[in-house]
Structure formats: C-alpha cells, structure tokens
Design an enzyme around this catalytic site. Sequence first.
Site, PDB file in Angstrom:
ATOM      1  N   HIS A  21      13.516  58.528 -50.957  1.00  0.00           N
ATOM      2  CA  HIS A  21      13.924  58.275 -52.345  1.00  0.00           C
ATOM      3  C   HIS A  21      12.707  58.120 -53.241  1.00  0.00           C
ATOM      4  O   HIS A  21      11.582  57.951 -52.767  1.00  0.00           O
ATOM      5  CB  HIS A  21      14.763  56.993 -52.421  1.00  0.00           C
ATOM      6  CG  HIS A  21      13.971  55.740 -52.204  1.00  0.00           C
ATOM      7  ND1 HIS A  21      13.576  55.315 -50.960  1.00  0.00           N
ATOM      8  CD2 HIS A  21      13.465  54.824 -53.080  1.00  0.00           C
ATOM      9  CE1 HIS A  21      12.884  54.195 -51.059  1.00  0.00           C
ATOM     10  NE2 HIS A  21      12.794  53.871 -52.343  1.00  0.00           N
ATOM     11  N   ASN A  45      19.068  51.586 -61.287  1.00  0.00           N
ATOM     12  CA  ASN A  45      18.488  50.549 -60.422  1.00  0.00           C
ATOM     13  C   ASN A  45      19.236  49.223 -60.648  1.00  0.00           C
ATOM     14  O   ASN A  45      19.421  48.798 -61.798  1.00  0.00           O
ATOM     15  CB  ASN A  45      17.000  50.383 -60.761  1.00  0.00           C
ATOM     16  CG  ASN A  45      16.240  49.651 -59.676  1.00  0.00           C
ATOM     17  OD1 ASN A  45      16.679  48.604 -59.206  1.00  0.00           O
ATOM     18  ND2 ASN A  45      15.112  50.203 -59.280  1.00  0.00           N
ATOM     19  N   ASN A  85       7.218  55.785 -53.944  1.00  0.00           N
ATOM     20  CA  ASN A  85       6.446  54.836 -53.144  1.00  0.00           C
ATOM     21  C   ASN A  85       6.878  55.052 -51.720  1.00  0.00           C
ATOM     22  O   ASN A  85       8.028  54.778 -51.387  1.00  0.00           O
ATOM     23  CB  ASN A  85       6.875  53.418 -53.537  1.00  0.00           C
ATOM     24  CG  ASN A  85       5.791  52.678 -54.243  1.00  0.00           C
ATOM     25  OD1 ASN A  85       4.684  53.160 -54.405  1.00  0.00           O
ATOM     26  ND2 ASN A  85       6.126  51.471 -54.660  1.00  0.00           N
TER      27      ASN A  85
HETATM   28  P1  H2U Z   1      11.196  51.096 -53.359  1.00  0.00           P
HETATM   29  O1  H2U Z   1      11.103  52.526 -53.809  1.00  0.00           O
HETATM   30  O2  H2U Z   1       9.952  50.333 -53.672  1.00  0.00           O
HETATM   31  O3  H2U Z   1      11.623  50.985 -51.958  1.00  0.00           O
HETATM   32  O4  H2U Z   1      12.337  50.457 -54.217  1.00  0.00           O
HETATM   33  C1  H2U Z   1      13.687  50.805 -54.057  1.00  0.00           C
HETATM   34  C2  H2U Z   1      14.398  50.492 -55.338  1.00  0.00           C
HETATM   35  O5  H2U Z   1      15.782  50.541 -55.114  1.00  0.00           O
HETATM   36  C3  H2U Z   1      14.055  49.101 -55.868  1.00  0.00           C
HETATM   37  O6  H2U Z   1      13.565  49.217 -57.178  1.00  0.00           O
HETATM   38  C4  H2U Z   1      16.412  49.516 -55.819  1.00  0.00           C
HETATM   39  C5  H2U Z   1      15.397  48.377 -55.853  1.00  0.00           C
HETATM   40  O7  H2U Z   1      15.572  47.603 -57.002  1.00  0.00           O
HETATM   41  N1  H2U Z   1      17.641  49.147 -55.144  1.00  0.00           N
HETATM   42  C6  H2U Z   1      18.814  49.100 -55.868  1.00  0.00           C
HETATM   43  O8  H2U Z   1      18.804  49.372 -57.050  1.00  0.00           O
HETATM   44  N2  H2U Z   1      19.970  48.755 -55.234  1.00  0.00           N
HETATM   45  C7  H2U Z   1      20.053  48.426 -53.923  1.00  0.00           C
HETATM   46  O9  H2U Z   1      21.123  48.110 -53.460  1.00  0.00           O
HETATM   47  C8  H2U Z   1      18.858  48.493 -53.077  1.00  0.00           C
HETATM   48  C9  H2U Z   1      17.585  48.829 -53.734  1.00  0.00           C
END
Ligand code: H2U
Length: 398
Positions: free
Chosen positions: A213, A124, A200
């Site tokens: 995802h 992440n 989520n």
């Molecule tokens: P949701 O599952 O709540 O949509 O969160 C998506 C996750 O994806 C979120 O924790 C990560 C966000 O930090 N993310 C990335 O790591 N890189 C990105 O470029 C977009 C989203």
Amino acid sequence: MSHVGSDVGVRGSKQQEETGVPGEKPPAEAWVGDHLPSHIRPFAESGIRTWDLREHPHIRYNPLTEEWVTVSPHRMKRPWQGQVEKPQEDDIPRHDPKNPLCPGNTRPNGKVNPDYDSTFVFDNDFPALLDDIPSPEPSDSPLFKTAAACGTCKVMCFHPRSDVTLPLMSPQEVRAVIDKWTEINTDLGKKYNWVQIFENKGAVMGCSNPHPHCQVWASSYLPNDPAIKHRTQREYYMKHKSPMLVDYVKQELNKKERIIIENDSWVWLVPYWAVWPYETMLLPKRHVQRLEDLTDSERNDLAAIMIKLLTKYDNLFDISFPYSMGWHGAPTGEYMDEDNSHWQLHALYYPPLLRSATVKKFMVGYEMLSQPQRDLTAEQAADKLRGLPDTHYKHRTS
Ligand code: H2U
C-alpha cells in the site's frame, strides 16, 4: 530533510510576496561566481596532486534543495559493531482476516473493505490533516508563526494479496497502480495545492502494515521540500531557459556514471548529490510536469522500469527492500493557473539500509547537527545496483 524558512509554501505569505516564489532565498552576494558560495572554503592545496572522487573526502551540492552532502569514500572499510536490525519479514500470508487493509475485512472503526480485486483507495481513518478547521489569529511576532494545515489523507492498497510487492506484480497490475496514482493526483489536485503520494515500505521505515500500500496526503500548503524545489527549479529555468532536471538527465545520460537502468521513456539513477547509501531518482526522459501528462506508452514503460528497479533493490540483500518513496511534480490547486514549465516530474527512493539487510544508515551526530554524510559514493552505489540480477531472488531457480 531540508531546513527552510517558516514562510515556505504558505500561500500569500510576506516572503512569497517579496520574491514571487515560496521558499527562503539565500542572499545573491553570498555566491562566489556561479560556482561556490562564500562559506565553502577549502584549505590551500595539500601536497597530494591528483584529485580522486573515489578516495578523497568532498562535499557535493544538491541544486534542487540547495543542500550539501559530505562524501567520505576513504571510510568505506570501517568496521561495524553497532545496532543490527531485524531482517525484513518475508513470509506474509496471502490473506490475513485480521489485517484492516485486506479485501472484505472490517477495519477497527467498523467500516468494511469491499472485496477488491485490483487497487483500493479509502480515506485514512487516522488522518494527519483535516479539511474543516478554523484559521489561527495572525501572529504579531516573527518568532511564532502558524497557519492552518488544511488537507486530506488517503490510503491506497496496491493489490488484493498481502504476499506480493510491486516487483512481484505483473506489468498490468503495476500499471493499474500508476493509473490510480494519476487519478488521485488529478482529483485531489483540483482542490489541494500539493498532493504527496508516498510509499513507506518495511518495518524499519515505520510501515505499520505489510499489505502492499501507499498513502496520499493532500494539503493547502506546499510542504518544505516541494516549496524549495518550486523556487530552485524556477530560478534555474529563468536563468537557463530549460528545466533543471531535464538538463540534469541529459548530462547524466552523457556521463553514464550514475545511470542504473533506462528504457525508452525513463531513467533510473543515483543522483550526484544522493544522501542515503542507495538513494535513487526515477525521471522521465521527456519534459513532463505531472503524472497526468504521461502518455499511455510512458505509463507502460514506467511499470516496466519500476518492476526492474524494485527487483534490483530486493536483490541487493535478498530481502523485500525497505524504503520511503514518493512522487514530486508540479504543484496543483491554485498553482494550476500558473506557468510550471520549470517543473520536471520525478520519483524519489530513500532506502535506509547501508551494508546488509540488518545494518542501516543512521542520520545522527554530524548529520543532525551539521549536514548529511555518506561513505559509499553515488557512483559506487550505481555500479553495485547496475550489476545486480534482473530476476527476482524469489524467482531464482538455483
Ligand atoms: P503506513 O503506510 O505507515 O503503514 O500507514 C498505514 C496507514 O493506514 C496509516 O496512516 C492507515 C493508518 O492511519 N490505516 C487506516 O486508515 N485504517 C486502518 O484500519 C488501518 C491503518
């Protein structure tokens, strides 16, 4: 959702040393017999003689979390003039060149996703937990306790296409997701004491991206709910010599009131103590502690039942059904050396919707200040879900 003491799940805490398990323990003398605690005091009988679970307000106990839920079935016909949500967006493009989760795209931090054709896992970019952090000084006050929250966060894409969701994927594709969940649990479980896999789904749940995802947050500590479940299941196991949720499933299979669907290895049901209107649990029939303990055929059966259950969810209001879901199994890391026979693997589904695609359940007022409350009973929710078609609304011909 659980309200717990501040020592919960922090390894080596004073409270854990005293009781041997993390989590706050209610005083034993607070329980009258083995049935009701002393703070549960119904008034003396009214003139109405026949008790009807579908009619009379009552409270139900969740033995996993030690919380009660108020059930008010007589309120079901209440009119609604409150907030209406935007219906879930259903026309997602197959590939959006600007979506950071799609194959081949560049994420805002400059990293380029591979041209993946199955699942894809990455660190992440905005992690809530960090590995390399110092520990705070021990507090000299019981009112100001802190511990370092060490951990790591990953994002896992289920599929290269943005316009599919799990119920629209093939059994093989869902099986690939299950295999990847298992692999992540095993890998991160070598180092971290708790690996939380969660999805989520839907903007109403705060999901920021329509691409299919989930996320994985792995931590040095047991978070509140797993810590309480670790203790409650262990106490039950010590007393009854059998895992709580294995006994629970056996009894639910006998009663057949809250089972929605089952196959050779899995049961999907509305738990007796459900809080959210269409909250459900997915449990193996066999005693299984962690995802990695599932056999090959149990994983195939899991893919099959997930497709069926998520199809029913989508068919409830003919929308891509929003929810938060996640897996709870025996803790990992340092807990791997301990006996975790009390744990039974299970998935939890918490959907927010109440009566339509646009009316959600609010956890406010009494729920925030006293305890959760629901109108629809768990049995009514199970009946409703059971009766829904097995063919996805997007595949319907008429
Ligand atoms: P949701 O599952 O709540 O949509 O969160 C998506 C996750 O994806 C979120 O924790 C990560 C966000 O930090 N993310 C990335 O790591 N890189 C990105 O470029 C977009 C989203």
